[in-house]
Design a protein around this motif. Structure first.
Motif, PDB file in Angstrom:
ATOM      1  N   ASP A 128       0.812  -1.226   0.000  1.00  0.00           N
ATOM      2  CA  ASP A 128       0.000   0.000   0.000  1.00  0.00           C
ATOM      3  C   ASP A 128       0.841   1.270   0.000  1.00  0.00           C
ATOM      4  OD1 ASP A 128      -2.382  -1.563   0.244  1.00  0.00           O
ATOM      5  OD2 ASP A 128      -1.953  -1.806   2.365  1.00  0.00           O
ATOM      6  N   GLY A 129       2.147   1.141  -0.283  1.00  0.00           N
ATOM      7  CA  GLY A 129       3.023   2.308  -0.239  1.00  0.00           C
ATOM      8  C   GLY A 129       2.680   3.340  -1.306  1.00  0.00           C
ATOM      9  N   ILE A 130       2.776   4.610  -0.943  1.00  0.00           N
ATOM     10  CA  ILE A 130       2.534   5.715  -1.879  1.00  0.00           C
ATOM     11  C   ILE A 130       3.707   5.808  -2.844  1.00  0.00           C
ATOM     12  CG2 ILE A 130       2.115   8.208  -2.062  1.00  0.00           C
ATOM     13  CD1 ILE A 130       1.309   8.042   0.972  1.00  0.00           C
ATOM     14  N   PRO A 131       3.471   5.872  -4.151  1.00  0.00           N
ATOM     15  CA  PRO A 131       4.583   5.970  -5.097  1.00  0.00           C
ATOM     16  C   PRO A 131       5.277   7.325  -5.014  1.00  0.00           C
ATOM     17  CG  PRO A 131       2.496   6.217  -6.246  1.00  0.00           C
ATOM     18  CD  PRO A 131       2.168   5.857  -4.821  1.00  0.00           C
ATOM     19  N   SER A 135      -0.452  10.908 -10.509  1.00  0.00           N
ATOM     20  CA  SER A 135      -0.506   9.614  -9.835  1.00  0.00           C
ATOM     21  C   SER A 135       0.878   9.012  -9.682  1.00  0.00           C
ATOM     22  CB  SER A 135      -1.418   8.664 -10.623  1.00  0.00           C
ATOM     23  OG  SER A 135      -1.477   7.401 -10.007  1.00  0.00           O
ATOM     24  N   ALA A 136       1.701   9.100 -10.730  1.00  0.00           N
ATOM     25  CA  ALA A 136       3.040   8.508 -10.687  1.00  0.00           C
ATOM     26  C   ALA A 136       3.951   9.247  -9.715  1.00  0.00           C
ATOM     27  CB  ALA A 136       3.659   8.501 -12.081  1.00  0.00           C
ATOM     28  N   ARG A 137       3.810  10.564  -9.633  1.00  0.00           N
ATOM     29  CA  ARG A 137       4.633  11.353  -8.704  1.00  0.00           C
ATOM     30  C   ARG A 137       4.282  11.046  -7.261  1.00  0.00           C
ATOM     31  NH1 ARG A 137       4.317  16.111 -12.362  1.00  0.00           N
ATOM     32  NH2 ARG A 137       2.429  16.660 -11.245  1.00  0.00           N
ATOM     33  N   GLY A 138       3.014  10.791  -6.992  1.00  0.00           N
ATOM     34  CA  GLY A 138       2.599  10.411  -5.653  1.00  0.00           C
ATOM     35  C   GLY A 138       3.091  11.375  -4.585  1.00  0.00           C
ATOM     36  N   PHE A 139       3.910  10.883  -3.654  1.00  0.00           N
ATOM     37  CA  PHE A 139       4.367  11.708  -2.541  1.00  0.00           C
ATOM     38  C   PHE A 139       5.231  12.869  -3.018  1.00  0.00           C
ATOM     39  CE2 PHE A 139       7.087  12.997   0.929  1.00  0.00           C
ATOM     40  CZ  PHE A 139       6.176  13.135   1.959  1.00  0.00           C
ATOM     41  N   THR A 140       5.844  12.756  -4.179  1.00  0.00           N
ATOM     42  CA  THR A 140       6.677  13.849  -4.693  1.00  0.00           C
ATOM     43  C   THR A 140       5.868  15.136  -4.827  1.00  0.00           C
ATOM     44  OG1 THR A 140       8.019  12.231  -5.883  1.00  0.00           O
ATOM     45  CG2 THR A 140       8.263  14.520  -6.548  1.00  0.00           C
TER      46      THR A 140
END
Length: 532
Positions: A126-129, A242-247
């Motif tokens: 479940d980690g954020i990308p 979505s791909a950046r997530g936490f970034t």
């Protein structure tokens, strides 16, 4: 409060707003490892300069990844009262697109975190990308080219099954008929849509939530119309979001320019740079410049509390939880009504009821609380008069001025790394030199083991039968000099550069030889005679 991939995008606007309104943000991280032992000469040493230590740490950061990132957002909304929202973000490198990140696990680090209850299922499943700018640029190029590659073997199997299912269905389906794909998780929800659209020109897809995707058979003309629709969930900007997530949240922190607080935060800063900004540069000075541009105000509570411990008669403690406990002691300032009041938000109130050491969100909360309590203590000791009621955070920053941007440096030739200037050398105990007699073949490891029983020293070979010892404690130097005063094989003395340096000795030997030849030439040649 735990945060993972599901729901992160929905919570991002609220998180960003809290960061923008914060007085400061405290940070903590947990990793899959700290120092890679698989790399030669990678162990931290007192002999390390900051640049040498950076290169060692850089290699470790490139090997390991972040499992959990804690942010404690401290909002000063009412006089000297601070509301804290503390979050645990479970992170996992983005598997979306063409990059496949590799990282290693340190058995000791995994065992350590497991002991404190770390949930590896949340990290792995479940980690954020997240991704850095280089990885993002690669993804953008592939999106522009219309190509898509799935890196995960598991995801490839899931997608193959979905394509087979859709291909069998679409052959007999009528236009506008739909079917539902189920049991898709994480990036699969997006990847299955992109792959299906790329493979089949007469389908359209929409996410339904709850791990489902709707597939509709459409005409090519209708497909083109839908692709240009602003409601398309697979628009390039949404894929990047979505791909950046936490970034995305990291970029909010950078833009907000709030003071960033940590405890022994060098490794945290290196992982921030490497994982969310750019791969770490080879140059130590470039790394310092980049971090200072990203976060102009850094406060390391280890640097602050080391100074306070020297000025105040507190019990000596080491870890962050013990520091927090000492500063919370009611005997410290029992009747001071001006102390900052720190209140946890309702969604993370469990931190007020139960200690959770080495949980990133809890440690971030401790770190920010230690900062406020330390700053208030320094403010009280900086004036002879009583501190005015409800001191502001700007007053706390003013009294912390000498510590700003100085990050603690563990066991090295400086006490801290100055991200806004030159690193100042630290006052070391004198180095010792060990001269070995009648004990041939000793190496650095054996010398280390010899002295380890007495106290801790770092060892480096000086010559064939000489070694240098470095300690960060004066009492250890005195202890060894006294203990080895009459040792039959090891003669220990204080290192003197002019006496023990091989380069100086070589230069003196060459100078002696030149002088000797000059004297011989003068004697053998005789003194010159005067002619009449």
């Amino acid at each position: 409060m735990d945060v993972w991939a599901a729901g992160f995008e929905q919570s991002l606007p609220g998180l960003a707003d809290r960061v923008r309104r914060a007085a400061f943000v405290a940070l903590d991280m947990e990793f899959t490892g700290l120092h890679s032992t698989s790399l030669q000469n990678n162990t931290p040493s007192l002999f390390d300069s900051p640049a040498e230590r950076y290169l060692k740490a850089r290699r470790s950061v490139q090997h390991f990844t972040v499992t959990q990132l804690g942010l404690a957002i401290f909002s000063n909304e009412n006089s000297n009262q601070y509301m804290v929202h503390s979050y645990n973000f479970f992170l996992f490198p983005s598997t979306l697109g063409v990059t496949d990140v590799e990282f290693t696990l340190s058995a000791s680090s995994i065992h350590f975190l497991s002991h404190y209850g770390f949930d590896y299922n949340k990290f792995l499943k479940d980690g954020i990308p997240y991704m850095n700018e280089v990885q993002e640029e690669i993804l953008i190029q592939h999106l522009l080219a219309g190509s898509w590659k799935v890196s995960s073997t598991l995801d490839r199997n899931v997608l193959k099954k979905a394509i087979d299912e859709v291909t069998r269905w679409i052959a007999a389906a009528e236009e506008e008929e739909t079917m539902i794909l189920q049991d898709l998780s994480g990036c699969q929800l997006l990847e299955v849509q992109l792959v299906l659209r790329q493979a089949l020109q007469n389908v359209w897809t929409e996410p339904l939530g709850d791990k489902k995707v709707m597939v509709k058979k459409v005409s090519p003309q209708h497909r083109q119309f839908l692709e240009n629709s602003p409601s398309d969930y697979c628009r390039k900007e949404l894929i990047l979001l979505s791909a950046r997530g936490f970034t995305n949240l990291f970029q909010t922190l950078v833009k907000a320019k709030k003071p960033l607080v940590g405890h022994n935060m060098l490794m945290d800063l290196m992982h921030l740079h490497d994982k969310f900004y750019q791969p770490l540069p080879e140059s130590y000075e470039e790394f310092k410049r980049n971090i200072h541009n990203l976060f102009p105000v850094l406060i390391d509570t280890k640097t602050v509390t080391k100074s306070i411990w020297k000025k105040c008669p507190f019990p000596r403690v080491s870890n962050l939880l013990e520091v927090y406990a000492v500063l919370c002691n009611s005997n410290l300032n029992p009747k001071d009504p001006t102390c900052p009041v720190i209140t946890l938000a309702s969604d993370c109130s469990r931190y007020a009821e139960k200690q959770s050491p080495h949980e990133a969100g809890y440690d971030a909360f401790l770190c920010g609380s230690v900062l406020l309590k330390s700053a208030h203590l320094l403010l009280c000791r900086s004036t002879d008069d009583a501190v005015e009621a409800d001191p502001s955070f700007s007053q706390y920053l003013a009294v912390l001025a000498e510590y700003l941007n100085k990050v603690n440096f563990i066991r090295g030739d400086v006490s801290s790394i100055n991200f806004s200037g030159e690193d100042a050398p630290r006052q070391h105990p004198p180095a010792l030199v060990v001269h070995v007699r009648g004990w041939p073949g000793l190496n650095e490891g054996q010398i280390y083991q010899e002295f380890k029983a007495l106290c801790r020293f770092d060892v480096r070979r000086l010559s064939k039968d000489q070694f240098i010892l470095l300690s960060d404690k004066f009492k250890h130097v005195k202890l060894v000099l006294r203990h080895y005063k009459h040792h039959p094989h090891l003669r220990v003395s204080v290192y003197r550069h002019w006496r023990h340096s091989p380069r100086v000795n070589c230069l003196l030997q060459i100078s002696g030889i030149v002088a000797l030849w000059s004297v011989l030439a003068f004697v053998l040649g005789g003194a010159p005679r005067c002619s009449l």
